[in-house]
Design a protein around this motif. Structure first.
Motif, PDB file in Angstrom:
ATOM      1  N   GLN A   1      13.250  77.110   2.026  1.00  0.00           N
ATOM      2  CA  GLN A   1      12.177  77.833   2.841  1.00  0.00           C
ATOM      3  C   GLN A   1      12.797  77.895   4.221  1.00  0.00           C
ATOM      4  OE1 GLN A   1       8.068  76.469   2.739  1.00  0.00           O
ATOM      5  NE2 GLN A   1       8.083  76.075   0.693  1.00  0.00           N
ATOM      6  N   PRO A   2      13.511  79.086   4.648  1.00  0.00           N
ATOM      7  CA  PRO A   2      14.246  79.266   5.953  1.00  0.00           C
ATOM      8  C   PRO A   2      13.234  78.716   7.062  1.00  0.00           C
ATOM      9  CG  PRO A   2      14.282  81.105   4.366  1.00  0.00           C
ATOM     10  CD  PRO A   2      13.377  80.360   3.810  1.00  0.00           C
ATOM     11  N   SER A   3      12.032  78.887   7.012  1.00  0.00           N
ATOM     12  CA  SER A   3      11.256  78.392   8.128  1.00  0.00           C
ATOM     13  C   SER A   3      11.092  76.938   8.538  1.00  0.00           C
ATOM     14  CB  SER A   3       9.843  79.052   8.138  1.00  0.00           C
ATOM     15  OG  SER A   3       9.239  78.349   7.112  1.00  0.00           O
ATOM     16  N   ARG A   4      11.630  76.181   7.420  1.00  0.00           N
ATOM     17  CA  ARG A   4      11.670  74.807   7.282  1.00  0.00           C
ATOM     18  C   ARG A   4      12.519  74.094   8.333  1.00  0.00           C
ATOM     19  NH1 ARG A   4       6.350  73.268   6.504  1.00  0.00           N
ATOM     20  NH2 ARG A   4       5.734  73.454   4.320  1.00  0.00           N
ATOM     21  N   ARG A   5      13.533  75.055   8.163  1.00  0.00           N
ATOM     22  CA  ARG A   5      14.882  74.689   9.169  1.00  0.00           C
ATOM     23  C   ARG A   5      15.312  73.277   8.687  1.00  0.00           C
ATOM     24  NH1 ARG A   5      14.630  75.644  15.301  1.00  0.00           N
ATOM     25  NH2 ARG A   5      16.636  75.663  15.019  1.00  0.00           N
ATOM     26  N   HIS A   6      15.286  73.158   7.431  1.00  0.00           N
ATOM     27  CA  HIS A   6      15.657  71.553   6.929  1.00  0.00           C
ATOM     28  C   HIS A   6      17.207  71.382   7.211  1.00  0.00           C
ATOM     29  CE1 HIS A   6      15.608  67.936   4.703  1.00  0.00           C
ATOM     30  NE2 HIS A   6      16.225  68.489   3.567  1.00  0.00           N
ATOM     31  N   THR A   7      17.944  72.282   6.951  1.00  0.00           N
ATOM     32  CA  THR A   7      19.618  71.998   7.394  1.00  0.00           C
ATOM     33  C   THR A   7      19.623  71.650   8.782  1.00  0.00           C
ATOM     34  OG1 THR A   7      20.270  73.375   5.472  1.00  0.00           O
ATOM     35  CG2 THR A   7      21.979  73.012   7.382  1.00  0.00           C
ATOM     36  N   GLU A   8      19.053  72.324   9.678  1.00  0.00           N
ATOM     37  CA  GLU A   8      19.157  71.971  11.159  1.00  0.00           C
ATOM     38  C   GLU A   8      18.488  70.727  11.380  1.00  0.00           C
ATOM     39  OE1 GLU A   8      18.103  74.756   9.672  1.00  0.00           O
ATOM     40  OE2 GLU A   8      18.994  76.623  10.795  1.00  0.00           O
ATOM     41  N   ALA A   9      17.553  70.320  10.883  1.00  0.00           N
ATOM     42  CA  ALA A   9      16.921  69.013  10.936  1.00  0.00           C
ATOM     43  C   ALA A   9      18.060  68.026  10.480  1.00  0.00           C
ATOM     44  CB  ALA A   9      15.568  69.070  10.235  1.00  0.00           C
ATOM     45  N   LEU A  10      18.596  67.988   9.503  1.00  0.00           N
ATOM     46  CA  LEU A  10      19.685  67.147   8.759  1.00  0.00           C
ATOM     47  C   LEU A  10      20.674  66.992   9.970  1.00  0.00           C
ATOM     48  CD1 LEU A  10      19.475  68.126   5.143  1.00  0.00           C
ATOM     49  CD2 LEU A  10      18.864  65.750   5.971  1.00  0.00           C
ATOM     50  N   GLN A  11      21.256  68.252  10.229  1.00  0.00           N
ATOM     51  CA  GLN A  11      22.426  68.161  11.196  1.00  0.00           C
ATOM     52  C   GLN A  11      22.101  67.404  12.568  1.00  0.00           C
ATOM     53  OE1 GLN A  11      22.913  72.553  11.556  1.00  0.00           O
ATOM     54  NE2 GLN A  11      24.159  72.575   9.879  1.00  0.00           N
ATOM     55  N   LEU A  12      20.796  67.464  13.014  1.00  0.00           N
ATOM     56  CA  LEU A  12      20.525  66.956  14.188  1.00  0.00           C
ATOM     57  C   LEU A  12      20.246  65.511  13.993  1.00  0.00           C
ATOM     58  CD1 LEU A  12      19.324  67.008  16.991  1.00  0.00           C
ATOM     59  CD2 LEU A  12      17.272  67.635  16.401  1.00  0.00           C
ATOM     60  N   ALA A  13      19.595  65.185  13.069  1.00  0.00           N
ATOM     61  CA  ALA A  13      19.362  63.549  12.589  1.00  0.00           C
ATOM     62  C   ALA A  13      20.796  62.995  12.511  1.00  0.00           C
ATOM     63  CB  ALA A  13      18.610  63.689  11.300  1.00  0.00           C
ATOM     64  N   GLY A  14      21.588  63.573  11.850  1.00  0.00           N
ATOM     65  CA  GLY A  14      22.854  62.947  11.536  1.00  0.00           C
ATOM     66  C   GLY A  14      23.720  62.835  12.915  1.00  0.00           C
ATOM     67  N   ARG A  15      23.559  63.727  14.012  1.00  0.00           N
ATOM     68  CA  ARG A  15      24.371  63.504  15.094  1.00  0.00           C
ATOM     69  C   ARG A  15      23.597  62.067  15.836  1.00  0.00           C
ATOM     70  NH1 ARG A  15      23.985  69.132  15.559  1.00  0.00           N
ATOM     71  NH2 ARG A  15      22.191  68.965  17.081  1.00  0.00           N
ATOM     72  N   ILE A  16      22.119  62.361  15.880  1.00  0.00           N
ATOM     73  CA  ILE A  16      21.403  61.290  16.426  1.00  0.00           C
ATOM     74  C   ILE A  16      21.801  59.938  16.017  1.00  0.00           C
ATOM     75  CG2 ILE A  16      19.367  60.294  17.207  1.00  0.00           C
ATOM     76  CD1 ILE A  16      18.619  63.275  17.163  1.00  0.00           C
ATOM     77  N   ALA A  17      22.096  59.728  14.631  1.00  0.00           N
ATOM     78  CA  ALA A  17      22.314  58.658  13.914  1.00  0.00           C
ATOM     79  C   ALA A  17      23.665  58.039  14.300  1.00  0.00           C
ATOM     80  CB  ALA A  17      21.892  58.504  12.387  1.00  0.00           C
ATOM     81  N   ARG A  18      24.299  58.765  14.263  1.00  0.00           N
ATOM     82  CA  ARG A  18      25.583  58.415  14.531  1.00  0.00           C
ATOM     83  C   ARG A  18      25.839  58.039  15.961  1.00  0.00           C
ATOM     84  NH1 ARG A  18      26.936  62.795  11.205  1.00  0.00           N
ATOM     85  NH2 ARG A  18      27.305  64.228  12.986  1.00  0.00           N
ATOM     86  N   ALA A  19      25.428  58.808  16.808  1.00  0.00           N
ATOM     87  CA  ALA A  19      25.389  58.392  18.176  1.00  0.00           C
ATOM     88  C   ALA A  19      24.842  57.113  18.682  1.00  0.00           C
ATOM     89  CB  ALA A  19      24.865  59.418  19.181  1.00  0.00           C
TER      90      ALA A  19
END
Length: 353
Positions: free
Chosen positions: A175-193
Motif C-alpha cells: 500500500q503506497p500510502s503507508r510509506r512502509h519502506t520510508e518508515a523502515l529507512q527512517l527507523a533504521g537510521r535512528i536506531a543506528r544513531a
C-alpha cells in the motif's frame, strides 16, 4: 448523551456497550476507531438499521461504496424520527476518491447527504469533501475517533524505565500510502544513531525479511515480530518501546497514533488526524524527515523531554475529543448546537485543532 453507530448490512458483528465499556480482550470489536463513538457513550454498534431502537440521542451511519445501502439506511432511520449523521468508514483521501469513482455513486452520495442531518468528518479530507458534495458547512463537524486511555483498564502505559527502543508501526509494503519502506529507512537510521533496539513486524515470510533488511540496513539489535497478535497483546508489545515510527501519508484517522496514546508512548511521523492533533510537532507534512530524526534521537535519550511530550500529547488529546471524556464533552456540545441552529459555533479540522 448516547450515540449509536450503524454499518448498514456490513460484515462487522454488533457490539453493545450499554452495560459499560468492555475490557481488553473481550469478545467483539475493540472500542476504537468508529466503534469508539458508540463505546464512549454507552451506545451500540449495529450491523443493520433494523436493530436501532431509537433510545440513542443520535445515530451515525458509516458510509461505504454501496450507495444504495447507505441511502436506504439513512432514509429508514430518518423516517423513524431519529437524528442521523453520516461518516465514511474508509475516510482517507484516496479511499474516498475510490469509493466515488463512478458518476452514479457520486449521484447516490449526494442523495445521502441531502437526507441526513449532518456529517462527522474523522479526517481532514473528509472535512472538505462533504462541503464539496453539497453539504452546507453548518452541517459538517470534525469529530475525532477517540481512544479510551482515560478509562479503567485501557491505559497500557508502562514505567519509563521499562521501555526501550523503537517500533515501526506499519507493516504493509503493498500500500503506497503507508510509506512502509520510508518508515523502515527512517527507523533504521535512528536506531543506528541512538544505539537503540528496533522492532519490526513482518507477516510476509522470507521475502518480507529481505525487504525489511534492505530498508533498515545494518541494525545490530533488530527484533522481529512475525505473527498476528490479538489487539491487547499488540498494545502490550507497543508499550514496551519508547517510540513508534510511521510515515503513513493517507490522511487516515490515525489508529497507530491512537494506539500510542493508549500505550503512553510517542508517535513519530504520519499525517493522520490523531497524530496531527495529539503530536502536531512530530506529524507530517509539518515536520520534515530531518526534524523527525532529530526529535526521535532526542526523545530516546532525554527522559524529562520524553515525559513532557507524553503528558502534553494526552492533554491535547483530552482537549480535542481524542479521549473518551473529551469526546463525550464534544458530542454534548455538538448536539446542543444542533438544537439551537448553531452547529458551526466551533467547527474544527485536524489542521486547526
Amino acid at each position: 448523551m448516547r450515540l449509536d453507530v450503524v454499518n448498514p448490512w456490513g460484515r462487522d458483528a454488533p457490539v453493545d456497550w450499554r452495560g459499560g465499556l468492555t475490557p481488553p480482550g473481550a469478545p467483539g470489536h475493540a472500542p476504537i476507531n468508529y466503534w469508539a463513538w458508540a463505546a464512549a457513550t454507552g451506545g451500540r454498534f449495529h450491523q443493520t438499521p433494523d436493530t436501532v431502537d431509537g433510545s440513542a440521542d443520535a445515530v451515525v451511519v458509516l458510509l461505504r461504496r454501496r450507495g444504495l445501502a447507505n441511502l436506504r439506511a439513512v432514509r429508514q432511520l430518518k423516517a423513524r424520527g431519529l437524528t442521523v449523521f453520516v461518516s465514511w468508514k474508509e475516510s482517507g483521501s484516496a479511499q474516498i476518491e475510490h469509493q466515488l469513482r463512478y458518476p452514479w455513486r457520486r449521484w447516490l452520495h449526494r442523495q445521502v447527504l441531502a437526507a441526513c442531518d449532518g456529517a462527522f468528518a474523522a479526517t481532514e479530507p473528509g472535512f472538505t469533501h462533504y462541503q464539496e458534495y453539497g453539504l452546507p458547512s453548518e452541517r459538517v463537524r470534525f469529530v475525532a475517533t477517540p481512544y479510551p486511555f482515560d478509562e479503567p483498564g485501557w491505559d497500557f502505559a508502562q514505567a519509563i524505565d521499562a521501555r526501550s527502543g523503537i517500533v515501526v508501526g506499519t507493516r504493509q509494503f503493498d500500500q503506497p500510502s503507508r510509506r512502509h519502506t520510508e518508515a523502515l529507512q527512517l527507523a533504521g537510521r535512528i536506531a543506528r544513531a541512538a544505539g537503540t533496539p528496533l522492532t519490526v513486524f513482518n507477516l510476509d515470510g522470507e521475502a518480507g525479511r529481505a525487504r525489511v533488511l534492505a530498508a533498515t540496513g545494518a541494525v545490530p539489535t533488530l527484533r522481529w515480530v512475525e505473527q498476528r497478535l490479538p489487539y491487547p497483546a499488540f498494545l502490550q508489545e507497543l508499550a514496551r518501546h519508547r517510540l513508534v515510527i510511521q510515515r503513513d501519508a493517507g490522511w487516515v484517522p490515525g489508529q497507530i497514533a491512537g494506539d500510542a496514546l493508549l500505550c503512553g508512548i510517542v508517535n513519530i511521523g504520519g499525517n493522520g488526524a490523531v497524530q496531527r492533533l495529539a503530536f502536531p510537532a512530530l506529524a507530517e507534512p509539518e515536520a520534515d524527515e530531518a526534524l523527525l530524526e532529530a526529535a526521535a534521537i532526542h526523545l530516546l535519550s532525554d527522559d524529562d523531554a520524553y515525559r513532557l511530550e507524553i503528558e502534553q500529547a494526552r492533554q491535547r488529546a483530552e482537549r480535542v475529543g481524542l479521549s473518551y471524556g473529551g469526546f463525550r464533552a464534544e458530542l454534548a456540545e455538538l448536539l446542543a448546537a444542533m438544537t439551537t441552529g448553531a452547529m458551526t459555533a466551533r467547527p474544527r479540522s485536524p489542521a486547526r485543532g
